[in-house]
Design a protein around this motif. Structure first.
Motif, PDB file in Angstrom:
ATOM      1  N   GLU A 150       0.846  -1.236   0.186  1.00  0.00           N
ATOM      2  CA  GLU A 150       0.109  -0.010   0.152  1.00  0.00           C
ATOM      3  C   GLU A 150       1.155   1.415  -0.166  1.00  0.00           C
ATOM      4  OE1 GLU A 150      -2.875   0.105   3.195  1.00  0.00           O
ATOM      5  OE2 GLU A 150      -3.745  -1.893   2.541  1.00  0.00           O
ATOM      6  N   ASN A 151       1.983   1.282   0.750  1.00  0.00           N
ATOM      7  CA  ASN A 151       2.712   2.376   0.751  1.00  0.00           C
ATOM      8  C   ASN A 151       4.456   2.110   1.029  1.00  0.00           C
ATOM      9  OD1 ASN A 151       3.008   1.951   3.570  1.00  0.00           O
ATOM     10  ND2 ASN A 151       0.907   3.056   3.722  1.00  0.00           N
ATOM     11  N   TYR A 152       4.978   2.876   1.050  1.00  0.00           N
ATOM     12  CA  TYR A 152       6.666   2.878   1.287  1.00  0.00           C
ATOM     13  C   TYR A 152       6.813   2.018   2.892  1.00  0.00           C
ATOM     14  CZ  TYR A 152      11.726   3.932   2.310  1.00  0.00           C
ATOM     15  OH  TYR A 152      12.941   3.806   2.413  1.00  0.00           O
ATOM     16  N   ASP A 153       6.058   2.636   3.733  1.00  0.00           N
ATOM     17  CA  ASP A 153       6.277   2.133   5.144  1.00  0.00           C
ATOM     18  C   ASP A 153       6.136   0.376   5.056  1.00  0.00           C
ATOM     19  OD1 ASP A 153       6.754   4.913   5.481  1.00  0.00           O
ATOM     20  OD2 ASP A 153       5.644   4.759   7.655  1.00  0.00           O
ATOM     21  N   GLU A 154       4.937   0.222   4.427  1.00  0.00           N
ATOM     22  CA  GLU A 154       4.700  -1.339   4.503  1.00  0.00           C
ATOM     23  C   GLU A 154       5.664  -1.978   3.752  1.00  0.00           C
ATOM     24  OE1 GLU A 154       0.357  -2.512   4.326  1.00  0.00           O
ATOM     25  OE2 GLU A 154       1.162  -3.495   2.448  1.00  0.00           O
ATOM     26  N   ALA A 155       6.050  -1.739   2.575  1.00  0.00           N
ATOM     27  CA  ALA A 155       6.993  -2.230   1.847  1.00  0.00           C
ATOM     28  C   ALA A 155       8.424  -2.577   2.574  1.00  0.00           C
ATOM     29  CB  ALA A 155       7.207  -1.692   0.382  1.00  0.00           C
ATOM     30  N   TYR A 156       8.822  -1.520   3.240  1.00  0.00           N
ATOM     31  CA  TYR A 156      10.157  -1.390   3.877  1.00  0.00           C
ATOM     32  C   TYR A 156      10.029  -2.399   5.062  1.00  0.00           C
ATOM     33  CZ  TYR A 156      14.271   0.063   6.458  1.00  0.00           C
ATOM     34  OH  TYR A 156      15.547  -0.089   7.002  1.00  0.00           O
ATOM     35  N   HIS A 157       9.164  -2.417   5.784  1.00  0.00           N
ATOM     36  CA  HIS A 157       8.638  -3.193   6.999  1.00  0.00           C
ATOM     37  C   HIS A 157       9.036  -4.887   6.363  1.00  0.00           C
ATOM     38  CE1 HIS A 157       7.405  -0.300   9.900  1.00  0.00           C
ATOM     39  NE2 HIS A 157       7.266  -1.121  10.706  1.00  0.00           N
ATOM     40  N   GLN A 158       8.312  -5.068   5.180  1.00  0.00           N
ATOM     41  CA  GLN A 158       8.459  -6.432   4.486  1.00  0.00           C
ATOM     42  C   GLN A 158      10.057  -6.537   4.344  1.00  0.00           C
ATOM     43  OE1 GLN A 158       6.098  -8.968   4.293  1.00  0.00           O
ATOM     44  NE2 GLN A 158       8.053 -10.127   4.086  1.00  0.00           N
ATOM     45  N   LEU A 159      10.653  -5.649   3.941  1.00  0.00           N
ATOM     46  CA  LEU A 159      12.239  -5.928   3.455  1.00  0.00           C
ATOM     47  C   LEU A 159      12.761  -6.081   4.738  1.00  0.00           C
ATOM     48  CD1 LEU A 159      14.752  -5.446   1.944  1.00  0.00           C
ATOM     49  CD2 LEU A 159      14.726  -3.183   2.537  1.00  0.00           C
ATOM     50  N   MET A 160      12.472  -5.674   5.822  1.00  0.00           N
ATOM     51  CA  MET A 160      13.147  -5.778   7.022  1.00  0.00           C
ATOM     52  C   MET A 160      12.789  -7.467   7.613  1.00  0.00           C
ATOM     53  SD  MET A 160      15.201  -3.348   7.223  1.00  0.00           S
ATOM     54  CE  MET A 160      15.950  -3.924   8.561  1.00  0.00           C
ATOM     55  N   LEU A 161      11.593  -7.898   7.394  1.00  0.00           N
ATOM     56  CA  LEU A 161      11.030  -9.153   7.825  1.00  0.00           C
ATOM     57  C   LEU A 161      11.985 -10.080   6.917  1.00  0.00           C
ATOM     58  CD1 LEU A 161       7.183  -8.641   8.056  1.00  0.00           C
ATOM     59  CD2 LEU A 161       8.637 -10.044   9.605  1.00  0.00           C
ATOM     60  N   ASP A 162      12.180  -9.950   5.585  1.00  0.00           N
ATOM     61  CA  ASP A 162      13.050 -11.179   4.678  1.00  0.00           C
ATOM     62  C   ASP A 162      14.431 -10.854   5.047  1.00  0.00           C
ATOM     63  OD1 ASP A 162      10.717 -11.417   3.717  1.00  0.00           O
ATOM     64  OD2 ASP A 162      11.001 -10.167   2.039  1.00  0.00           O
ATOM     65  N   LEU A 163      15.028  -9.563   5.474  1.00  0.00           N
ATOM     66  CA  LEU A 163      16.407  -9.563   5.780  1.00  0.00           C
ATOM     67  C   LEU A 163      16.697 -10.486   7.207  1.00  0.00           C
ATOM     68  CD1 LEU A 163      17.460  -5.964   5.074  1.00  0.00           C
ATOM     69  CD2 LEU A 163      18.242  -8.356   3.895  1.00  0.00           C
ATOM     70  N   ILE A 164      15.649 -10.165   8.077  1.00  0.00           N
ATOM     71  CA  ILE A 164      15.657 -10.844   9.603  1.00  0.00           C
ATOM     72  C   ILE A 164      15.550 -12.380   9.566  1.00  0.00           C
ATOM     73  CG2 ILE A 164      14.488 -11.239  11.642  1.00  0.00           C
ATOM     74  CD1 ILE A 164      16.455  -8.537  11.950  1.00  0.00           C
ATOM     75  N   ALA A 165      14.552 -12.717   8.287  1.00  0.00           N
ATOM     76  CA  ALA A 165      14.434 -14.205   8.096  1.00  0.00           C
ATOM     77  C   ALA A 165      15.670 -14.799   7.877  1.00  0.00           C
ATOM     78  CB  ALA A 165      13.501 -14.314   6.954  1.00  0.00           C
TER      79      ALA A 165
END
Length: 450
Positions: free
Chosen positions: A354-369
Motif C-alpha cells: 500500500e505504501n513505502y512504510d509497509e514495503a520497507y517493513h516487509q524488506l526488514m522481515l525478509d532480511l531478518i529471516a
C-alpha cells in the motif's frame, strides 16, 4: 595527559585518532585515497600514497604538545600482503583481495592438499580465491618466482604499517587466523603446505597482539591487528557473560567467541568461518551480505514510491504493520539455509504494498529471516545468552525489534561506541601506554524487549 595514536585503515576510509587515557578521541584525521592499478590493470591500494599519508599524520600527531604521545597501534582490513625486500621496500603492488584468482592454479593447489573439503575444514577457510591471503603468496611464488626469491617478509597490512616505524617484521595471530589458508585450526599452527612450498622463512616471527616495540622518545609501537578482531576486543574486555556480536555494515558478521566447536564443511558452504581473536582463541563467525542487500532494495523502494533514498531512516517499528504483513504475505520462517543464497524480497511485487512504510517493513522481515539462519549457525550448541548489535542496523528500530522477537531466550542490545576497531587496537596495548584501569562504560547499550 598520555595519549595513544591509532591508524584505522579501511578499504575506503583511512582514519587516524588520538585517544586519551579515558579512551576519548581528542584528535582525528581522515582521508579517502584514490586507488591505483596493478600490472594487469586491476584496481588496488596505492601503497606509496598510504605510506605518505601515514607518515605525514604521524608527524602531525607528534606536534600535539598538549598530549604525551606514548604509543601507536594499527587496525586494518585483512587479506592483503605487502611483500618487502631486504631494505624494507615493497616488491609488488598491494594486490586487491577481490582480484580474480586463476582457476587452474586454484585447482592445482587444492588437488595437492587433499581437496577443497578436507583443506577448508582444517584451515577454517571457505574457498574464496584471493580472499584467502595465503593463496596470494602461492600465486606470487608460482607466477613470479624471481620476485618471490627477493622477498624477505610477506607482511599483512597491519604489520607493514608497524614495520614503517620499527623496521622490524612481525606476524600477528589475528591476521593469519582469518580465512587465510595458512593456519591449521586442528593443530593450532601453520599448515604443512607452507613448509613444503618453502614459504615459512618468508613469514615473520609470530608475536602477541598485546606486544609493543619501543622506538625513539620511548614510544611503544604495537604490531597491529585485523580490523574484525580488533572491533571485538572492547566486548571481550567489557563482558564476561557469553555473547555474540552482530557487526553490521555492508556485511553482517555474527561473531561468537564462546563457540569452540569445529567447523563443518556444510557450515563453510553457508559462509561460516573461524578466525583468531587477539589472545589466540578461535571465534566462530558467519557472514551475510545484508547491508549490501538493504542498500540495493532501498534504492528500488525509493524509485517505486518516488521518495528520497534515505526515507527508511524515518520509518519506525510498527507492530500493526508487521501483523498485517504476516497475515497478507508468505513469510520465510522455516530456517532453511537455502534462504541465505537470495533475499526473499527480490521476488516480492512492490505494487502489492500500500505504501513505502509497509514495503520497507516487509524488506526488514525478509532480511531478518535470513539473519536468523545466519546467526543460528554460530549460536548453535553454545552457552550464549546475549546478542549485541553494532553498526548501521543497531540504529534501525525495525531490525532490532524483529531480532529481539526472533531470539526470545536472549537479551538483545543495540550497542554503540566511537570507532570500535580503533578502540580495540588501543585496548590491545593498554599496558604499554595507559596508567589507568580500563573503565567498564566504553560501550553504550540499549535493551530491546521481545
Amino acid at each position: 595527559m598520555n595519549a595513544v595514536a591509532i591508524f584505522d585503515i579501511g578499504k575506503t576510509n583511512k582514519k587516524a585518532f588520538l585517544f586519551n587515557e579515558s579512551y576519548q578521541i581528542v584528535w582525528e584525521n581522515s582521508v579517502n585515497l584514490p586507488e591505483t592499478t596493478d600490472e594487469n590493470g586491476f584496481p588496488c591500494e596505492d601503497i606509496l600514497a598510504l605510506k605518505n599519508w601515514f607518515l605525514q599524520c604521524w608527524e602531525e600527531m607528534k606536534l600535539q604538545t598538549q598530549y604525551h604521545l606514548k604509543a601507536v597501534n594499527f587496525s586494518t582490513y585483512g587479506a592483503s600482503f605487502v611483500y618487502i625486500d631486504e631494505e624494507g621496500n615493497p616488491l609488488t603492488p598491494l594486490y586487491n583481495y577481490l582480484r580474480p584468482y586463476p582457476e587452474k592454479l586454484k585447482n592445482k593447489f587444492y588437488s595437492k592438499n587433499k581437496g577443497e573439503e578436507v583443506f577448508a575444514v582444517k584451515t577454517a577457510s571457505p574457498v574464496l580465491g584471493s580472499l584467502n591471503s595465503g593463496m596470494q603468496i602461492y600465486r606470487l611464488k608460482k607466477e613470479n618466482p624471481e620476485v618471490f626469491d627477493k622477498v624477505k617478509y610477506c607482511l599483512h597490512l597491519p604489520q607493514y604499517m608497524s614495520f614503517l616505524l620499527t623496521q622490524q617484521g612481525f606476524t600477528d595471530i589475528t591476521s593469519i587466523g582469518c580465512h587465510t589458508n595458512l593456519w591449521n585450526f586442528n593443530k593450532m599452527k601453520y599448515h604443512k603446505w607452507i613448509e613444503k612450498q618453502n614459504i615459512t622463512e618468508k613469514l615473520a616471527p609470530i608475536h602477541s597482539s598485546e606486544d609493543a616495540v619501543i622506538i625513539e622518545n620511548d614510544i611503544a609501537v604495537g604490531i597491529g591487528l585485523h580490523d574484525s578482531s580488533s572491533a571485538l576486543i572492547p566486548y571481550i574486555i567489557n563482558f564476561e557473560d557469553p555473547f555474540v556480536l552482530l557487526s553490521t555494515g555492508t556485511w553482517v558478521i555474527t561473531m561468537n567467541p564462546f563457540n569452540d566447536k569445529k567447523l563443518t564443511f556444510e557450515e563453510l558452504q553457508n559462509d561460516c568461518l573461524c578466525f583468531l581473536q587477539y589472545k589466540g582463541k578461535p571465534v566462530k563467525a558467519s557472514r551475510l551480505f545484508a547491508g549490501n542487500e538493504h542498500e540495493i532494495q532501498s534504492l528500488k523502494l525509493a524509485k517505486h514510491f518516488d521518495v528520497a533514498v534515505d526515507s527508511y531512516k524515518h520509518v519506525l517499528y510498527d507492530k500493526e504493520i508487521i501483523t498485517k504483513l504476516r497475515a497478507k504475505f508468505k513469510q520465510y520462517t522455516k530456517g532453511d539455509s537455502k534462504i541465505l543464497k537470495d533475499c526473499p524480497f527480490n521476488k516480492r511485487d512492490l505494487s502489492e504494498f500500500e505504501n513505502y512504510d509497509e514495503a520497507y517493513h516487509q524488506l526488514m522481515l525478509d532480511l531478518i529471516a535470513q539473519q536468523i539462519v545466519s546467526t543460528k549457525l554460530v549460536i548453535h550448541n553454545s552457552p550464549v545468552k546475549k546478542i549485541f548489535v553494532d553498526g548501521g542496523f543497531s540504529k534501525n528500530s525495525i531490525y532490532m525489534n524483529l531480532l529481539a522477537e526472533a531470539f526470545p531466550e536472549m537479551e538483545v542490545y543495540a550497542a554503540s561506541m566511537a570507532q570500535a576497531s580503533s578502540l580495540g587496537a588501543a585496548l590491545a596495548i593498554h599496558k604499554s601506554w595507559n596508567t589507568k584501569p580500563i573503565q567498564n562504560d566504553l560501550i553504550d547499550l540499549k535493551f530491546y524487549k521481545h
